[in-house]
Design an enzyme around this catalytic site. Structure first.
Site, PDB file in Angstrom:
ATOM      1  N   ASP A 559      -1.085   9.348   5.022  1.00 18.85           N
ATOM      2  CA  ASP A 559      -1.169  10.709   5.543  1.00 18.85           C
ATOM      3  C   ASP A 559      -2.191  10.712   6.681  1.00 18.85           C
ATOM      4  OD1 ASP A 559      -1.597  13.407   6.034  1.00 18.85           O
ATOM      5  OD2 ASP A 559      -1.480  13.980   3.914  1.00 18.85           O
ATOM      6  N   HIS A 560      -1.707  10.902   7.904  1.00 18.93           N
ATOM      7  CA  HIS A 560      -2.587  10.798   9.077  1.00 18.93           C
ATOM      8  C   HIS A 560      -3.517  12.012   9.207  1.00 18.93           C
ATOM      9  CE1 HIS A 560      -4.089   8.833  12.455  1.00 18.93           C
ATOM     10  NE2 HIS A 560      -3.021   8.724  13.227  1.00 18.93           N
ATOM     11  N   ARG A 561      -3.354  13.014   8.368  1.00 19.51           N
ATOM     12  CA  ARG A 561      -4.288  14.140   8.402  1.00 19.51           C
ATOM     13  C   ARG A 561      -5.661  13.749   7.882  1.00 19.51           C
ATOM     14  NH1 ARG A 561      -1.099  18.488   4.883  1.00 19.51           N
ATOM     15  NH2 ARG A 561      -1.010  16.611   3.585  1.00 19.51           N
TER      16      ARG A 561
END
Length: 587
Positions: A559-561
């Site tokens: 998850d690049h968040r």
């Protein structure tokens, strides 16, 4: 005296299941804790034990039905051990009256059906029960060859006060969209269905508690109605006879109602739960196919502006509105429909494949349906990135073969999966952002102090993910033994809800089938997943020449968040180095 057995709670966030087999029939004698249903939920197959003892009087479900928690499964007669005390006077089952039909979508409905359990039409019971009585409202007859429909909207909620003939459901059948009215005034005590459910004629939808005689104006002349059915459990199909409002002439049950002009039959206002009256829901002019398209796109048909005569909505109007939602020109749908569509993500309707050849349609049920829903939600929620690496496991494979028999003696099997599970657990301690979840609503990151890892297991019913708990505190031997037990239970359909909950990270291994790399989808609300492909011997340059080495391809999706690319690569390299140099595990 009849007692009802309803579907009990099935675990956290499990609200329904599909009936694989009904294990009882009318006339059977059941005991408390005797299995009565085999049910497939989104996570496992379970047997539902009876909470009642007695003789089965009526079974209200069948193989293949979709059941909600709290829905009635069967009734038993006699004093049932362990059963709740029945309501005074027994339960009165009343089918809702025939619904008002959108006149542009279907020809006028047929005459109401006669009561089936009454001796004659004149003896049909009135819709309004005695003060405080319980009324079970079921789906009425919807017309010839119509066995059920899809619920577009439930128009009431628990606690609402409804009037006789007030709309309680908006239902779409194969031929028309109809509103199902309440057969009597009362207070909504239970609701057994929700928006999107598929229901059949005769299925229980809600339970009313009859209002006192002074609660509604329509109940005032009730004394003039035919005598009510005797106390106990009655059943009335078709529209029930209700008292006429003051100044009107009652219509006998066997006399067809006069036809109404198109769009003049609107639903009565529904209660707001506190006695207040909310405005009636608009009668939207649209064909059933157009309504179905809007529902599949996650749109409320009432929000779509119509370009046709009288505001009638076409398929082009629905597509245009969906495009405006995606581009942000208008607000997206709210509630379950919007969520199911991925927050406004539209999709094109499918063509008619049967034009090109024979096709077969099968219902998407249980695990497969939940997997599809969960993957769509995860893909739309998480900005995915996948990074790949090849790991030299030549030395590790030698150790695995050397110590494999020792692990087998402890009840497990020493596999690369069990070893990498331990390595990943240690990596999650070193890189806490991998062991987290994102709460956008609160604008917070949740860091977990425990390390639970899910292992994807391929079964004939779909992909199941049992969870190994506190992996960082266990030895590789313990992990191997537990993993073998959970995989066996998964394939046998014996996993419990608890054994499939609480994961922090997921591992999925396709190496036994083949492939080099792939891009696994993160199992939301986790933030990372590791994919393993088939290891193979490859020539590797050692600085002076090539030598054969056993290389394992790994694919890390995250998850690049919350996880940056550099952190993901550091985590992946930590895993790779620990596998390449097994002595690091001891350090």
């Amino acid at each position: 005296m009849a007692n009802q057995f309803t579907l009990p709670s099935l675990g956290e966030n499990i609200t329904a299941g599909d009936v694989l087999r009904v294990l009882i029939k009318a006339g059977d004698v059941v005991a408390v804790d005797q299995p009565v249903l085999e049910l497939e939920t989104d996570k496992a197959t379970v047997e539902v034990p009876s909470g009642l003892a007695g003789t089965v009087e009526d079974v209200r479900v069948k193989d293949g039905d979709r059941l909600e928690v709290g829905q009635v499964i069967f009734t038993v007669s006699g004093e049932a051990a362990g059963a709740p005390a029945p309501a005074a006077g027994g339960a009165e089952v009343v089918s809702a009256p025939a619904a008002a039909v959108d006149a542009q979508d279907q020809a006028p409905a047929q005459a109401p059906a006669k009561a089936t359990d009454a001796p004659s039409p004149a003896a049909a019971p009135a819709a309004a029960p005695a003060a405080g009585g319980r009324i079970e409202v079921t789906i009425p007859s919807l017309g010839e060859n119509i066995a059920g429909g899809d619920i577009l909207h439930v128009l009431v909620k628990v606690g609402d006060t409804v009037a006789a003939e007030q709309g309680i459901l908006e239902l779409e059948t194969d031929k028309a969209t109809v509103e199902v009215p309440a057969p009597s005034a009362g207070i909504v005590k239970e609701i057994s269905v929700k928006d999107g459910d598929t229901v059949a004629v005769g299925q229980l939808v809600l339970v009313l508690e009859g209002a006192p005689a002074t609660a509604t104006a329509s109940a005032a002349p009730a004394a003039a109605a035919p005598a009510a059915a005797p106390a106990g459990r009655g059943s009335v199909s078709g529209p029930a006879v209700s008292s006429a409002a003051p100044g009107t002439t009652p219509v006998p049950p066997d006399v067809p109602a006069p036809e109404q002009p198109a769009h003049t039959a609107t639903a009565p206002p529904r209660g707001a739960g506190t006695g207040a009256i909310a405005p009636p829901r608009p009668n939207v002019p649209a064909a059933p196919s157009v309504r179905r398209m809007a529902r599949e796109l996650g749109l409320d048909i009432a929000d779509v502006p119509g370009s046709g005569k009288g505001g009638r909505i076409s398929e082009a109007d629905v597509r245009g509105h969906a495009k405006n939602v995606i581009t942000g020109k208008v607000a997206g749908p709210a509630g379950p429909a919007g969520a199911a569509a991925g927050g406004g993500f539209a999709h094109e309707p499918l063509p008619d494949f049967s034009v090109y050849g024979a096709v077969e349609r099968k219902a998407m049920r249980g695990i497969r349906r939940k997997t599809a829903e969960h993957m769509v939600a995860a893909w739309h929620t998480i900005p995915h990135v996948t990074q790949c690496e090849k790991v030299d496991i030549t030395a590790l494979e030698q150790l695995r073969k050397q110590f494999g028999k020792r692990v087998e003696a402890a009840g497990g099997k020493l596999t690369v999966t069990s070893i990498i599970t331990k390595v990943i657990a240690l990596g999650m301690r070193k890189f806490p952002q991998v062991n987290s979840s994102v709460d956008l609503a609160a604008e917070e990151v949740i860091y977990k102090s425990y390390v639970n890892i899910g292992i994807a297991v391929d079964t004939d019913r779909g992909l199941l993910v049992p969870v190994l708990r506190d992996v960082d505190t266990k030895s590789i031997t313990q992990i191997s033994a537990e993993l073998a037990q959970l995989a066996e239970k998964a394939r046998a359909g014996k996993l419990s809800m608890d054994e499939m909950s609480g994961g922090c990270f997921t591992i999925t291994n396709l190496g036994g089938i083949g492939g080099t790399h792939f891009t696994p989808i993160v199992n939301h609300p986790e933030v990372a997943i590791m994919g393993m492909s088939r290891s193979a011997m490859e020539p590797v340059w050692n600085g002076t020449d090539f030598e054969p080495r056993l290389m394992l391809p790994l694919s890390l999706s995250y998850d690049h968040r919350i996880i940056d690319g550099a952190d993901a690569m550091r985590f992946l390299r930590f895993v790779a180095e620990a596998l390449e140099q097994p002595f690091l595990l001891a350090l």
